[in-house]
Scaffold this motif. Sequence first.
Motif, mmCIF file in Angstrom:
data_model
loop_
_atom_site.group_PDB
_atom_site.id
_atom_site.type_symbol
_atom_site.label_atom_id
_atom_site.label_comp_id
_atom_site.label_asym_id
_atom_site.label_seq_id
_atom_site.Cartn_x
_atom_site.Cartn_y
_atom_site.Cartn_z
ATOM 1 N N PHE A 283 -41.028 77.656 54.570
ATOM 2 C CA PHE A 283 -42.306 78.000 53.940
ATOM 3 C C PHE A 283 -43.276 76.815 53.998
ATOM 4 C CE2 PHE A 283 -45.077 78.362 50.180
ATOM 5 C CZ PHE A 283 -45.554 79.664 50.332
ATOM 6 N N PHE A 284 -42.784 75.643 53.626
ATOM 7 C CA PHE A 284 -43.630 74.440 53.599
ATOM 8 C C PHE A 284 -44.034 74.034 55.017
ATOM 9 C CE2 PHE A 284 -44.369 69.798 53.002
ATOM 10 C CZ PHE A 284 -45.377 69.901 52.052
ATOM 11 N N ASN A 285 -43.105 74.139 55.971
ATOM 12 C CA ASN A 285 -43.431 73.784 57.357
ATOM 13 C C ASN A 285 -44.465 74.731 57.957
ATOM 14 O OD1 ASN A 285 -41.791 71.528 57.487
ATOM 15 N ND2 ASN A 285 -40.008 72.659 58.255
ATOM 16 N N THR A 286 -44.421 75.993 57.558
ATOM 17 C CA THR A 286 -45.430 76.958 58.022
ATOM 18 C C THR A 286 -46.816 76.522 57.562
ATOM 19 O OG1 THR A 286 -43.829 78.774 57.966
ATOM 20 C CG2 THR A 286 -46.165 79.371 57.970
ATOM 21 N N ILE A 287 -46.883 76.041 56.335
ATOM 22 C CA ILE A 287 -48.160 75.547 55.812
ATOM 23 C C ILE A 287 -48.605 74.310 56.592
ATOM 24 C CG2 ILE A 287 -49.294 74.507 53.802
ATOM 25 C CD1 ILE A 287 -47.602 76.344 52.041
ATOM 26 N N THR B 140 -50.606 85.444 57.933
ATOM 27 C CA THR B 140 -49.969 84.678 59.014
ATOM 28 C C THR B 140 -48.468 84.929 59.054
ATOM 29 O OG1 THR B 140 -51.649 82.942 58.842
ATOM 30 C CG2 THR B 140 -49.578 82.347 59.923
ATOM 31 N N LYS B 141 -47.854 84.971 57.872
ATOM 32 C CA LYS B 141 -46.395 85.152 57.819
ATOM 33 C C LYS B 141 -45.996 85.734 56.462
ATOM 34 C CE LYS B 141 -42.098 82.768 59.063
ATOM 35 N NZ LYS B 141 -41.505 81.503 59.583
ATOM 36 N N LYS B 142 -44.929 86.541 56.485
ATOM 37 C CA LYS B 142 -44.371 87.106 55.257
ATOM 38 C C LYS B 142 -42.985 86.507 55.008
ATOM 39 C CE LYS B 142 -46.510 91.709 55.361
ATOM 40 N NZ LYS B 142 -46.200 93.158 55.445
ATOM 41 N N PHE B 143 -42.673 86.308 53.735
ATOM 42 C CA PHE B 143 -41.361 85.798 53.329
ATOM 43 C C PHE B 143 -40.793 86.721 52.266
ATOM 44 C CE2 PHE B 143 -43.918 82.264 54.731
ATOM 45 C CZ PHE B 143 -43.048 81.429 55.433
#
Length: 330
Positions: free
Chosen positions: A79-83, A67-70
């Motif tokens: 990161f937490f909001n993406t989850i 879904t997304k790379k960091f």
Amino acid sequence: MEYIISYNSQSKNLCFLELKKLNCNFKEIDSLSNEQSLINLDIDNEKLIKIINTKPIIFLRHIIKITKKFNKNYNKTDFFNTILNNLSKNLTFSIQFLSNINKQDCSINIQTLADELEKNNYILNVKQPEQIISIYETQNTIMLGFGNENLNLSTFKGGAPHFSKKQEFVSRAEYKLLEATNLTNLELSKISSAADLGAAPGGWTKVLASKNINVHSIDPAHLSPEIKNIKNVKHFQMLTEEFLQKFNFTYDLIVNDMKMDISLSTDIILSFYPRLNTNGYVIMTFKLAKNFTYSQIINQLKRLTEKYKLVLARQLFHNRSEITVVLKKL
């Protein structure tokens, strides 16, 4: 679209061959380990799973859609909001973490992350999650994906189940049977009768008998003493051909883990078709010879599906030079 895929290390080329045949611009972006790769495939997750289950794609064990790379200097709030934006509070969750770097070099703390989600009223269920957060950390990147048992092909991290070793096992083959029933959600507790073809030394018979199934173990060789003495096990010390001529029993489940040419194994399962009850299942293993060809596997699957419905054809984590096939009689 980018995915992380898992496969058995000796079958990478076969897995890639199957994915290339999809004609969806398959490309390996990075080899993450000897069992995992980051790939590109121009097809969405749901369509891909339908193809895997029907075509079938045999040598792909587990898949994660990214879904997304960091990068390693990632913003923790982002990161937490993406989850949070990809989870439902109405469904239980688990977190599965994979990495190809040393544990002490990893920046993600799974326990802390799970605790934070529970504080936000998300319900953790490690064994049977309804949604799965997948995190893969490399030296420079953290990859985040979201799925479930169906979209990932398994509830286990990397499609690698690890069953309890508290009980004594007769053979490694027992794990294969447990993995197959887990993946297909086949509830052995609802089965009353089974035939174990080529049963000796009795590993699969033991698993079935432990679920209170009445098991007919068919093999001219001897069963392990501990298996032979189980009250709901009856040993027919003869070849399957002789058994078919002498007896007319029917079963809810027929299993076959015999080491033989896959065409002969298919012959036997087809000959037992009249002995399988309607809605009954077959679990069998294709033992792959050193010089086997992919077309040989497909040809035998075609023969089997002339009578049975194909439920699963996959190289499981506990398979070696073999694949597991699950069939159903409709």
